[in-house]
Write an enzyme that holds these catalytic residues in place. Structure first.
Site, PDB file in Angstrom:
ATOM      1  N   GLY A   1       0.826  -1.197   0.000  1.00  0.00           N
ATOM      2  CA  GLY A   1       0.000   0.000   0.000  1.00  0.00           C
ATOM      3  C   GLY A   1       0.860   1.247   0.000  1.00  0.00           C
ATOM      4  O   GLY A   1       1.978   1.250   0.531  1.00  0.00           O
ATOM      5  N   SER A   2       0.363   2.328  -0.610  1.00  0.00           N
ATOM      6  CA  SER A   2       1.054   3.608  -0.519  1.00  0.00           C
ATOM      7  C   SER A   2       0.816   4.199   0.874  1.00  0.00           C
ATOM      8  O   SER A   2       0.034   3.682   1.661  1.00  0.00           O
ATOM      9  CB  SER A   2       0.544   4.557  -1.604  1.00  0.00           C
ATOM     10  OG  SER A   2       0.946   4.082  -2.875  1.00  0.00           O
ATOM     11  N   GLY A   3       1.505   5.296   1.154  1.00  0.00           N
ATOM     12  CA  GLY A   3       1.383   5.931   2.460  1.00  0.00           C
ATOM     13  C   GLY A   3       2.541   5.608   3.383  1.00  0.00           C
ATOM     14  O   GLY A   3       2.615   6.127   4.492  1.00  0.00           O
ATOM     15  N   HIS A   4       3.470   4.724   2.899  1.00  0.00           N
ATOM     16  CA  HIS A   4       4.641   4.361   3.698  1.00  0.00           C
ATOM     17  C   HIS A   4       5.914   4.952   3.101  1.00  0.00           C
ATOM     18  O   HIS A   4       7.010   4.505   3.428  1.00  0.00           O
ATOM     19  CB  HIS A   4       4.784   2.838   3.768  1.00  0.00           C
ATOM     20  CG  HIS A   4       3.568   2.128   4.249  1.00  0.00           C
ATOM     21  ND1 HIS A   4       3.018   2.386   5.483  1.00  0.00           N
ATOM     22  CD2 HIS A   4       2.782   1.182   3.668  1.00  0.00           C
ATOM     23  CE1 HIS A   4       1.948   1.604   5.649  1.00  0.00           C
ATOM     24  NE2 HIS A   4       1.776   0.883   4.558  1.00  0.00           N
TER      25      HIS A   4
ATOM     26  N   LYS B   1       5.821  -7.680   2.533  1.00  0.00           N
ATOM     27  CA  LYS B   1       5.538  -7.519   3.961  1.00  0.00           C
ATOM     28  C   LYS B   1       4.355  -8.426   4.314  1.00  0.00           C
ATOM     29  O   LYS B   1       3.377  -8.509   3.559  1.00  0.00           O
ATOM     30  CB  LYS B   1       5.199  -6.054   4.278  1.00  0.00           C
ATOM     31  CG  LYS B   1       6.312  -5.077   3.910  1.00  0.00           C
ATOM     32  CD  LYS B   1       6.104  -3.680   4.469  1.00  0.00           C
ATOM     33  CE  LYS B   1       4.885  -2.952   3.945  1.00  0.00           C
ATOM     34  NZ  LYS B   1       4.828  -2.781   2.467  1.00  0.00           N
TER      35      LYS B   1
ATOM     36  N   ASP C   1      -1.531  -8.388   0.837  1.00  0.00           N
ATOM     37  CA  ASP C   1      -0.301  -8.366   0.046  1.00  0.00           C
ATOM     38  C   ASP C   1       0.138  -9.774  -0.308  1.00  0.00           C
ATOM     39  O   ASP C   1       0.484 -10.071  -1.466  1.00  0.00           O
ATOM     40  CB  ASP C   1       0.832  -7.672   0.828  1.00  0.00           C
ATOM     41  CG  ASP C   1       0.562  -6.204   1.072  1.00  0.00           C
ATOM     42  OD1 ASP C   1      -0.465  -5.894   1.702  1.00  0.00           O
ATOM     43  OD2 ASP C   1       1.364  -5.366   0.639  1.00  0.00           O
TER      44      ASP C   1
ATOM     45  N   HIS D   1      -0.256   0.959   9.643  1.00  0.00           N
ATOM     46  CA  HIS D   1      -1.493   1.532   9.096  1.00  0.00           C
ATOM     47  C   HIS D   1      -2.312   2.133  10.214  1.00  0.00           C
ATOM     48  O   HIS D   1      -3.504   2.386  10.059  1.00  0.00           O
ATOM     49  CB  HIS D   1      -2.316   0.457   8.394  1.00  0.00           C
ATOM     50  CG  HIS D   1      -1.517  -0.406   7.486  1.00  0.00           C
ATOM     51  ND1 HIS D   1      -0.924  -1.566   7.905  1.00  0.00           N
ATOM     52  CD2 HIS D   1      -1.192  -0.246   6.181  1.00  0.00           C
ATOM     53  CE1 HIS D   1      -0.256  -2.102   6.885  1.00  0.00           C
ATOM     54  NE2 HIS D   1      -0.396  -1.319   5.837  1.00  0.00           N
TER      55      HIS D   1
END
Lengths: 328, 328
Positions: A54-57, A105, A110, A216
């Site tokens: 996921g994006s945001g990391h 991860k 995922d 998250h």
């Protein structure tokens, strides 16, 4: 929600377009399906290393695409797994014949999507699953432990080994070994806001912190009253070193990872606090990394990661790397 | 106040101790008086480059100590000028006989204290004052414009020239030239909290942003309703490019600088937005930098900086640099 945004639906596209333009000497950004590769093709004979999530990391994972680290990264929507077609397209694009190694991860979405992607491939592939987070055993999004900031260390060390044209099986074994010698734990001082949600992922009272938070914003071990940095670092390092079980005298890498909203000054203060714990246990910090590497948007907080090093992994850590976020 | 802190009075000491330990291959941290030098002494014949200012802007300036950039940095208390004895001690420590060049952000306290420091020196010295912020003419802490993130660019380019053993007067001239070709403007989406104050420096309503904010949270041009990223970037870039006056076809460096609490994704989105403005004006981005370089603790917001480049300054920008925060 106060963020630098035009339309919420366009956040990822515009951010990736900016990323591609700012680092056009290093990376190429593709859309539909979306993935990031190195600007130059994978050398023949070299296994291609791919990660995603996921994006945001950010900078995880696109910020680690480049010589000595990843060949491609697949960014999903914010805090959402990328799709199998993204991963398969990235793998097709960077496979030079020697196969691809996925670094994933450990989150159910995922893991499932990367597995589905591999079913679309007609060339050799293998997967390293990272699960370095000692905070919880099973969690909101995982069976087993979560993969967090230690993933950066796995990507760096395996990336260096891939540049030496090691075969796929050896790289997978190395990745498993580094992951097996890596432990992390995080703490949140604030929540974060996913653009599409428009409100904080969770709520923390003015005097509360979340020990063992996930990247998250998912729950950790327990919610406690805010306390001095030494007490926070002490609790995290006790969990990490107890689980790692490295003997006194061992050489370790200490990563203090900011979640996106913590001043550098506080990250270095946490490095100092964590170092005093390691010193007390006779563990020797021979390599260090401090900064925002595996973030949770603008969350205030940090994670601590300890990797037990040996001569080989130290050498691979030191090997040249040229990416947007890690370079030496 | 939720921060990683033990005692408020010890924040700076513990953070600098952590910084020194994490980067002990690069820097040495001294206390009483407090300053940071490179781990290795200044080469004979090389002018020593020194900067400093209030803490809370990390990595500015200590994160830029190392080969190709600063020889020493003097961190003051948070958002407070360092003292003349710090600066004089740092200058004594790193002068190798060729003299020292101070890079000073234009704030009254900093300018006065650096001037007092120079009175204590019995070797050649000169000063470059940076004042790249186009937001306001005079301000809370300045006569004239404020020095902000453009200072990083001055330090990088002059630092590279200093490694070539150029004389003091030439380096000062170069620093003035780069500063003269650099313009910045910032915007705050949130306030920040100085540890010793324990409460936010200023207040912003839930739908307000501060256009032209200073790096200590001091007022900018005007407080407006939050608006799309393109509108924010458009207003900032219009002010910057209008004042810079670079002709269409000019080559520029674009720096998108995070203030400490802004996710990387939003900084890259702002890069994309700013790039579209520059593209529209026929200015060509040949060098880029995106990240937290001149922060305001955990403030959410960013600044944009544009430097007009020429062949020489491009070459010096590209020259090797090896510091905690900038490395290539």
């Amino acid at each position: 929600m106060k963020k630098f945004v035009n339309r919420v639906d366009d956040v990822l596209t515009e951010a990736l377009r900016g990323f591609g333009a700012a680092h056009r000497d290093l990376v190429a950004v593709k859309f539909d399906p979306t993935y990031v590769t190195r600007a130059k093709p994978t050398k023949v004979g070299k296994v291609a290393l791919i990660s995603g999530g996921g994006s945001g990391h950010e900078p995880l994972h696109a910020g680690f695409v480049g010589t000595g680290m990843l060949d491609a990264a697949c960014p999903g929507a914010v805090f959402t797994s990328p799709t199998p077609d993204q991963m398969a397209a990235a793998a097709q694009a960077v496979n030079s014949g020697a196969g691809v190694l996925f670094v994933v991860k450990n989150y159910e979405g995922d893991v499932m999507n990367f597995e589905m992607a591999t079913e679309l491939l007609d060339f050799p592939h293998a997967t390293v699953k990272t699960n370095d987070d000692v905070a919880v055993e099973n969690s909101t999004y995982t069976t087993g432990r979560r993969g967090v900031a230690g993933t950066v260390i796995v990507e760096k060390i395996v990336g260096a080994a891939a540049e030496e044209n090691r075969p796929l099986a050896a790289l997978r074994e190395l990745g498993d070994r580094v992951n097996g010698r890596t432990r992390s734990m995080g703490v949140a001082l604030s929540s974060c806001t996913v653009p599409a949600a428009g409100k904080p992922t969770f709520e923390l009272a003015g005097d509360e912190i979340e020990m063992g938070v996930g990247i998250h914003g998912e729950p950790g071990r327990r919610r406690v009253k805010h306390k001095p940095a030494d007490d926070i670092a002490g609790e995290m390092m006790t969990a990490i070193t107890g689980d790692l079980g490295a003997k006194a005298g061992s050489e370790v890498l200490l990563l203090v990872n900011g979640y996106g909203g913590t001043p550098a000054m506080e990250l270095y203060l946490m490095f100092d606090a964590a170092k005093r714990v390691l010193d007390g246990k006779g563990l020797k910090i021979t390599r260090s990394l401090v900064g925002n590497y595996c973030t949770s948007l603008e969350m205030a907080g940090c994670s601590l990661t300890v990797t037990a090093l040996d001569a080989e992994t130290t050498r691979l850590w030191d090997a040249p790397v040229h990416t947007a976020a890690l370079r030496w």
